[in-house]
Design an enzyme around this catalytic site. Structure first.
Site, PDB file in Angstrom:
ATOM      1  CE1 TYR A 174       5.085  13.860 -52.018  1.00 12.68           C
ATOM      2  CE2 TYR A 174       3.474  15.152 -54.329  1.00 12.68           C
ATOM      3  CZ  TYR A 174       4.585  14.288 -53.095  1.00 12.68           C
ATOM      4  OH  TYR A 174       6.190  15.511 -53.762  1.00 12.68           O
ATOM      5  CE  LYS A 176      17.286   7.835 -42.950  1.00 11.13           C
ATOM      6  NZ  LYS A 176      19.032   7.912 -43.269  1.00 11.13           N
ATOM      7  CG  ASP A 178      20.778   8.435 -45.898  1.00  9.22           C
ATOM      8  OD1 ASP A 178      20.050   6.994 -46.812  1.00  9.22           O
ATOM      9  OD2 ASP A 178      20.808   8.890 -45.350  1.00  9.22           O
ATOM     10  CG  ASP A 183       7.600  14.429 -56.084  1.00 16.13           C
ATOM     11  OD1 ASP A 183       7.866  14.803 -57.664  1.00 16.13           O
ATOM     12  OD2 ASP A 183       7.556  15.133 -55.851  1.00 16.13           O
TER      13      ASP A 183
END
Ligand code: ATP
Length: 358
Positions: free
Chosen positions: A124, A191, A224, A248
């Protein structure tokens, strides 16, 4: 008046849900003087800027604001007004509590989660290179020179910076929040196995910083796997600490777990300023029709009251929202009712006035 607060109605359903929230907050004895300010597509028409300087000045003076959703018109070349506001005021932490509310039909009961999202870094940050531009070509050449990376000629590129300083402060914030709000665990989603130098740094820094805090237990989970676990067993989680993009996405997922976007409040907080706003956007499809659920905005108002030190008023608003939802007589169409946005605001305000004071 005890407190001065900037109020930004925003775009789409923003003005409707803001009016309803003001009804509820004005029914408390917190004594808020509202300073109106503009932002969003509406402000572009009236002030020639998505985020007028006088709006920023107002928040710098009052230090606290409540804001409806704002839109950024596509194709105008403007960067998102929301992102700009967070960056200008360095509102580095987004706080988004999602809890099961009485009388709202949901798959899982007993959910009580808080997403704490880093607000200023990650994908972002706005570092983007458009496909086919001279800059994108130069970056591709540089990447090849630096480390032999081959990026396809027809690729657009977005850069993901995550810093130690940026991570340290959000981790500090999350543990501080956990301590003050009697939360038991902080789970970091990441991740790091794939993005070793951005998520990896986030994870490593989080673990280091967490070692300085004793209040809540620290946990780590691949994003995940975390998503899957949230869908199956959301009651197993407490505070979720996430880099910007994952934060988000999972905020909306958590909103879905407790009944939808119309119900989940939020805050953007920095060391100096705080802006309270619902997780949902401007919902142009239902704007101006009285269909929007103002609960998310009203509960954002309760977070504002707590931030101002008005604990009792904050609790009164939350209890009033619960009472109106539990009674089930006044609800907007997203919850299966036929009441208007204003009627929900009035019902919550009436309930606040009915609750004992002092
Ligand atoms: P934006 O571009 O500003 O993010 P959006 O329409 O893409 O707006 P949201 O406004 O967040 O995204 O919401 C998606 C949909 O969820 C809306 O179109 C609307 O139907 C529904 N929704 C969002 N907020 C509310 C609300 N407060 N009450 C009822 N429905 C809502």
């Amino acid at each position: 008046m005890a407190h001065r607060v900037t109020v930004i109605p925003g775009d789409g359903i923003g003005p409707e849900v803001t009016a309803a929230a003001r009804l509820a907050l004005d029914a408390t004895d917190a004594g808020i003087e509202w300073i109106e300010a503009a932002a969003g597509a509406g402000a572009l028409d009236t002030h020639g800027a998505l985020l007028p300087e006088e709006t920023l000045d107002s928040i710098r003076q009052t230090r606290a604001a409540i804001k409806g959703p704002i839109t950024t018109p596509v194709g105008t070349g403007f960067r998102s007004g929301n992102v700009a506001l967070r960056q200008e005021l360095d509102l580095f932490a987004a706080v988004r509590p999602a809890r099961t509310l009485p009388g709202v039909p949901v798959r899982h009961r007993g959910v009580d989660l808080v997403v704490i999202r880093e607000n200023t870094e990650d994908l972002y940050r706005g570092i983007e290179f458009e496909r086919g531009t001279r800059e994108a070509g130069a970056l591709r050449a540089k990447l090849r020179d630096l480390a032999g990376f081959e990026v396809r000629e027809d690729a657009g590129i977005t850069v993901k910076p995550i810093s130690v300083a940026g991570t340290r402060r959000i981790v500090y914030f999350a543990f501080d929040y956990a301590q003050w709000n009697h939360r038991r665990t902080v789970t970091v989603g990441h991740k790091a196995n794939i993005m070793r130098y951005s998520d990896g740094l986030f994870l490593e820094t989080a673990a280091e910083e967490a070692a300085n805090h004793y209040g809540a237990e620290y946990r780590e989970m691949h994003i995940d796997h975390l998503s899957m676990r949230l869908a199956r067993e959301p009651q197993a989680f407490d505070v979720l600490l996430l880099p910007n993009l994952y934060g988000d996405i999972l905020s909306d997922l958590c909103a879905g777990l407790v009944g939808g976007l119309g119900l989940v409040p939020g805050a953007n907080i920095g060391w100096e300023y705080a802006v309270f706003e619902p997780v949902h956007g401007s919902a142009p499809d239902i704007a101006g029709k009285g269909l929007a659920n103002p609960t998310a905005m009203i509960l954002s108002g309760a977070m504002l009251l707590r931030h101002l030190g008005e604990q009792r008023a904050a609790r009164a608003v939350e209890e009033a929202v619960d009472a109106v939802l539990a009674a089930g007589r006044v609800r907007t169409p997203d919850l299966g009712g036929d009441s208007t946005t204003a009627q929900v605001g009035e019902a919550v305000a009436a309930e606040v006035r009915r609750l004992p004071r002092g």
